[in-house]
Write a protein that holds these residues in place. Sequence first.
Motif, short mmCIF file in Angstrom:
data_model
loop_
_atom_site.label_atom_id
_atom_site.label_comp_id
_atom_site.label_asym_id
_atom_site.label_seq_id
_atom_site.Cartn_x
_atom_site.Cartn_y
_atom_site.Cartn_z
N GLN A 45 0.86 -1.32 0.04
CA GLN A 45 -0.07 -0.13 -0.03
C GLN A 45 0.81 1.40 -0.02
O GLN A 45 0.27 2.43 -0.52
CB GLN A 45 -1.00 0.06 1.24
CG GLN A 45 -2.02 -1.07 1.05
CD GLN A 45 -2.80 -1.05 2.46
OE1 GLN A 45 -2.59 -0.54 3.44
NE2 GLN A 45 -4.24 -1.72 2.40
N THR A 48 1.52 2.03 -3.75
CA THR A 48 0.44 2.38 -4.39
C THR A 48 0.49 3.82 -5.20
O THR A 48 0.32 3.81 -6.28
CB THR A 48 -0.81 2.06 -3.75
OG1 THR A 48 -0.81 0.68 -3.30
CG2 THR A 48 -1.99 2.24 -4.48
N SER A 103 -7.97 -6.85 -4.43
CA SER A 103 -6.84 -7.13 -3.74
C SER A 103 -6.83 -8.41 -2.89
O SER A 103 -7.86 -8.32 -2.32
CB SER A 103 -6.58 -5.84 -2.89
OG SER A 103 -6.17 -4.64 -3.61
N VAL A 116 -2.14 -6.38 -4.45
CA VAL A 116 -2.83 -4.99 -4.32
C VAL A 116 -2.97 -4.38 -5.71
O VAL A 116 -2.15 -4.15 -6.20
CB VAL A 116 -2.08 -4.15 -3.39
CG1 VAL A 116 -2.89 -2.79 -3.21
CG2 VAL A 116 -1.94 -4.90 -2.04
#
Length: 447
Positions: A45, A48, A103, A116
């Motif tokens: 994350q 991302t 995800s 993800v």
Amino acid sequence: MRRRLVLLVVATSSLVLVAFLLPLGLLVRTVAADRAIDGAVTRAQSLTPLVATLERTRLAQVVRQLDTETPDSPMTVFLADGGTVGASAPRSQAMRLAASGRSIVAQAPGGVEVLVAVQGLPDGTAVIRVFAPESELRHGLDTAWMLLGAVGAGLLVLSILVADRLARSLVWPLSDLARASDRLSAGDLTARATPAGPPEVRKVTTALNTLAGRIGELLTRERESVADLSHRLRTPLTALRIEAESLTDPEESRAIGEGLDTLERTVSDIIREARRPSHGGLWAVCDAVAVVRERADFWSVLADEQRRPMSVRIPEGPIPVLVSAEDLAACVDVLLDNVFAHTPDGVGFGIGLSPRPGGGARLTVRDAGPGFIGGLPTERGASQAGSTGLGLDIARRTAKTAAGTLELDNGPTGGAWITLELGAPPGAQPRRHRRHVRLPHADTGSR
């Protein structure tokens, strides 16, 4: 019982520990795996926003830098245009599913892959893959299992110690109660148990002590009753003695007086025996040589008067036996009295005493009379000679008290053969055979 109680507690504690530690170990394993997966999700994350803003070259530098920090957990970015950044990884079925915008966390060879999805890119959806190896999923699990095992072993040892103390507190009063019961069964009426342990055991101990005291009281009362009844015979004996002294015939008066003297001595012996204190059951000890020699000397006078050949074989030195001197003397008197009472004058007899190989003594009384006519007397009060039949029962009880036996038989050439086995007191050493002392009387040859 103590061992069984400890084993019972160990079995119960083991079941409780297994029921407690096994789920706890599984929980620790789950927590360790969740921690590794959460770390991988956090790393994915954090990358991302960079996938959406950085160009491929710069993104590759960032991924390599992150892989350097965690070399066991490589990262891979599957771009929307089909290219990849970072460590090479196969495009698994789970990755294709994540490319559709979901995800997910999926199993992979050697560990778990965290996928993800990064949506909203011009070319489509990119997927960030972070691989969590099995070592990361089990990180700290071995240490946790060792700690749990140590805690379980410690609790088990503690339960054993507590169970042992508890079992000892239960078993010791029972053992003391058993020892007191054994002493009472052996005839030691002074034996008492100490009340201890649970209330139920204390109650049984108190009841046993009360019973032992009651038995002692009853025996004392019985002895006193016998002594009192015997003492009452002195009054008629005195009257008979006065009547005997008033006779005009001196010989008749003397004969009756001698009979009264014998009867009075018998009554005195009964009173003295009834009031004689207990010797502690089987723990009374005497020297069989001294007792038998003394009684043989006593009866030898009567044997000379009746012209009975008498053979006495007694070894030198003491032979300790497990019976009181009074009881053994009474037993010898009973056996010799049977010889004089049930055989004619002039019939010879013999007395033998020898040490047993295992300790104790063997006493034999044999005569040259008719023997046991009509069979051996095996029951109390049974006699074929018109007597009470209690004399041999006294000898039998003496043998039993001395942890021995009484054997009755007829000799091969006639005559009664009586063998009395007497046990040795605890701790007595068996003695070797020594030469015998023979009193100066003719041997009958029957014993």
